[in-house]
Design a protein around this motif. Structure first.
Motif, mmCIF file in Angstrom:
data_model
loop_
_atom_site.group_PDB
_atom_site.id
_atom_site.type_symbol
_atom_site.label_atom_id
_atom_site.label_comp_id
_atom_site.label_asym_id
_atom_site.label_seq_id
_atom_site.Cartn_x
_atom_site.Cartn_y
_atom_site.Cartn_z
ATOM 1 N N LEU A 131 27.283 93.141 56.367
ATOM 2 C CA LEU A 131 26.407 92.204 57.077
ATOM 3 C C LEU A 131 24.950 92.632 56.923
ATOM 4 O O LEU A 131 24.632 93.823 56.979
ATOM 5 C CB LEU A 131 26.762 92.154 58.560
ATOM 6 C CG LEU A 131 27.884 91.235 59.004
ATOM 7 C CD1 LEU A 131 28.107 91.382 60.507
ATOM 8 C CD2 LEU A 131 27.609 89.772 58.668
ATOM 9 N N TYR A 158 21.739 90.445 61.614
ATOM 10 C CA TYR A 158 22.809 90.630 62.596
ATOM 11 C C TYR A 158 22.806 92.058 63.127
ATOM 12 O O TYR A 158 22.488 93.008 62.405
ATOM 13 C CB TYR A 158 24.174 90.318 61.958
ATOM 14 C CG TYR A 158 24.235 88.963 61.319
ATOM 15 C CD1 TYR A 158 24.335 87.814 62.098
ATOM 16 C CD2 TYR A 158 24.155 88.816 59.932
ATOM 17 C CE1 TYR A 158 24.371 86.561 61.513
ATOM 18 C CE2 TYR A 158 24.193 87.577 59.338
ATOM 19 C CZ TYR A 158 24.298 86.443 60.135
ATOM 20 O OH TYR A 158 24.326 85.203 59.559
ATOM 21 N N LEU A 192 29.896 89.211 65.844
ATOM 22 C CA LEU A 192 28.798 88.615 65.087
ATOM 23 C C LEU A 192 27.711 88.238 66.083
ATOM 24 O O LEU A 192 27.789 87.205 66.756
ATOM 25 C CB LEU A 192 29.282 87.399 64.307
ATOM 26 C CG LEU A 192 28.297 86.816 63.279
ATOM 27 C CD1 LEU A 192 27.960 87.856 62.209
ATOM 28 C CD2 LEU A 192 28.881 85.573 62.618
ATOM 29 N N ILE A 252 30.828 86.924 54.331
ATOM 30 C CA ILE A 252 29.549 87.580 54.590
ATOM 31 C C ILE A 252 28.470 87.044 53.658
ATOM 32 O O ILE A 252 27.309 86.881 54.061
ATOM 33 C CB ILE A 252 29.702 89.113 54.452
ATOM 34 C CG1 ILE A 252 30.545 89.658 55.604
ATOM 35 C CG2 ILE A 252 28.347 89.803 54.423
ATOM 36 C CD1 ILE A 252 30.911 91.126 55.475
ATOM 37 N N ASN A 265 24.987 85.889 55.114
ATOM 38 C CA ASN A 265 23.749 86.566 54.725
ATOM 39 C C ASN A 265 22.861 85.580 53.970
ATOM 40 O O ASN A 265 22.687 85.656 52.760
ATOM 41 C CB ASN A 265 24.046 87.778 53.833
ATOM 42 C CG ASN A 265 24.637 88.936 54.599
ATOM 43 O OD1 ASN A 265 24.644 88.962 55.822
ATOM 44 N ND2 ASN A 265 25.136 89.925 53.866
#
Length: 405
Positions: free
Chosen positions: A279, A284, A300, A390, A394
């Motif tokens: 991550l 995050y 998350l 992810i 991202n």
């Protein structure tokens, strides 16, 4: 149907076969020998002297606070976390105590030593430590603080099977602990839970509270203590108990599932490592205290520096709860907003007609409530599956992070 559900189908064909054979060949299905066999197995796995199997993790919560009332009296306060399940708080209210909320640390999602210490007064009877999402929240300072003030320490380990602190499993370090075997947890008996303890007194009380308060559920010593010539010993009620017994069917499933519990825990730990390592930490929050964790779910939470505007605004607008949820829905990933229990329990309407207190601001709990969610972490997840999600989360226009494959 989700491509990535909160939990895979964790009742196997083998489990079903064993359960079917038991049903076909047994004449007893209520609380009996199989429950006792599972209690012994669970005590050995956890490393405690006593286990009492009950109908759910919530039932375990209610039994623990009822025991606090029996030992400490009928009035007082119990310190609770805002991040946890509703029964961590409703059990406090419904057994006559006042819940006192203190804030959690972001890196453990559990109430901290400093916040607990600030809330203790002459009315405090107990502390409820919830290991939310499977992060260990306990340490020696908290354990010693409870002992110093003669407070009953309760661990809620319903989301944390196999988490540990310095090699000791959570649930084995407190006066008593709660586990849940609900369908979505580390192992399942469909519905089910346990109260665990090293205290003989608490063990006997838990057995009675589980089954209407009847002394016949307790030891011979307890039965003698409450013996009266004008009472039937089979129907002598020593405490105002509940009917929170498990069944033989639940225990049969538990005895099958416990054999693969450690393997499943290791798979969940690996999943969390892949999750947090990949991550984008600019977007995050990833700075969790993961040592000893055994995560029920993958957290998350938007990096607080994004919402505070510390990270450049040209990218901050891209990281919103709405965008995150849209991505998860596009990828058919099941999620729960607010993390454990839907977020800050102190904001829930059930408290409006009851007394409760907060000590200090609940800034972290409110932030998690507003900017956090979790997705499922189950043993059947594949590394590639985690990494591909992810990549979508991202989003571009921030410093990109190399995906670790």
């Amino acid at each position: 149907m989700f491509k990535w559900p909160l939990i895979n189908d964790n009742i196997t064909q083998g489990d079903k076969k064993v359960l079917s054979e038991f049903i076909l060949n047994s004449n007893r299905f209520t609380n009996g020998p199989k429950v006792q066999e599972f209690e012994k197995a669970w005590s050995e796995w956890l490393g405690v002297k006593h286990t009492v199997m009950v109908g759910s993790g919530a039932a375990a919560n209610y039994i623990t606070t009822a025991i606090v009332r029996e030992i400490k009296g009928q009035q007082g306060e119990i310190i609770v976390p805002p991040i946890g399940w509703v029964s961590d708080v409703s059990s406090v209210i419904n057994t006559g105590f006042t819940p006192v909320f203190v804030d959690v640390d972001m890196n453990t999602m559990a109430i901290s030593y400093e916040n607990i210490k600030a809330a203790i007064n002459e009315n405090t009877k107990a502390i409820v430590m919830v290991h939310a999402l499977g992060f260990n929240g306990l340490n020696n300072k908290i354990i010693e603080l409870a002992k110093k003030h003669d407070l009953i320490l309760i661990e809620d380990c319903c989301e944390a099977h196999g988490a540990d602190y310095k090699g000791v499993k959570v649930g084995a370090m407190s006066d008593m602990s709660c586990f849940s075997f609900y369908f979505g947890h580390h192992m399942t008996t469909i519905e089910g839970g346990t109260v665990c303890t090293n205290s003989e007194e608490i063990y006997q009380l838990a057995r009675m509270f589980r089954s209407h308060g009847m002394t016949r559920e307790a030891s011979e010593e307890v039965q003698k203590r409450y013996h009266s010539d004008d009472l039937n010993p089979l129907f002598t009620f020593a405490v105002p108990g509940y009917n929170m017994r498990s069944t033989e069917l639940n225990a049969v499933l538990g005895l099958e599932q416990i054999h693969r519990l450690d393997e499943n825990i290791e798979a969940r730990k690996k999943n969390l490592a892949v999750w947090l390592d990949n991550l984008n930490s600019n977007k995050y929050f990833v700075d969790y205290f993961v040592e000893g964790s055994s995560n029920f779910a993958l957290p998350l939470i938007i990096n607080p520096e994004v919402s505070a505007g510390i990270i450049p605004t040209e990218g901050a607008h891209q990281i919103t709860m709405e965008r995150i949820c849209n991505i998860l829905e596009e990828e058919s990933v099941e999620y729960r907003i607010g993390t454990a229990g839907g977020g800050n329990q102190a904001r829930q309407p059930y408290l409006q007609n009851y007394n409760f207190r907060t000590v200090g601001p609940l800034r972290v709990s409110n932030y998690i409530h507003d900017y956090g969610l979790y997705i499922g972490n189950h043993p059947k997840l594949e590394k590639e599956q985690i990494v591909n999600l992810i990549k979508k989360l991202n989003v571009k226009n921030f410093t990109e992070k190399t995906i670790i494959m």
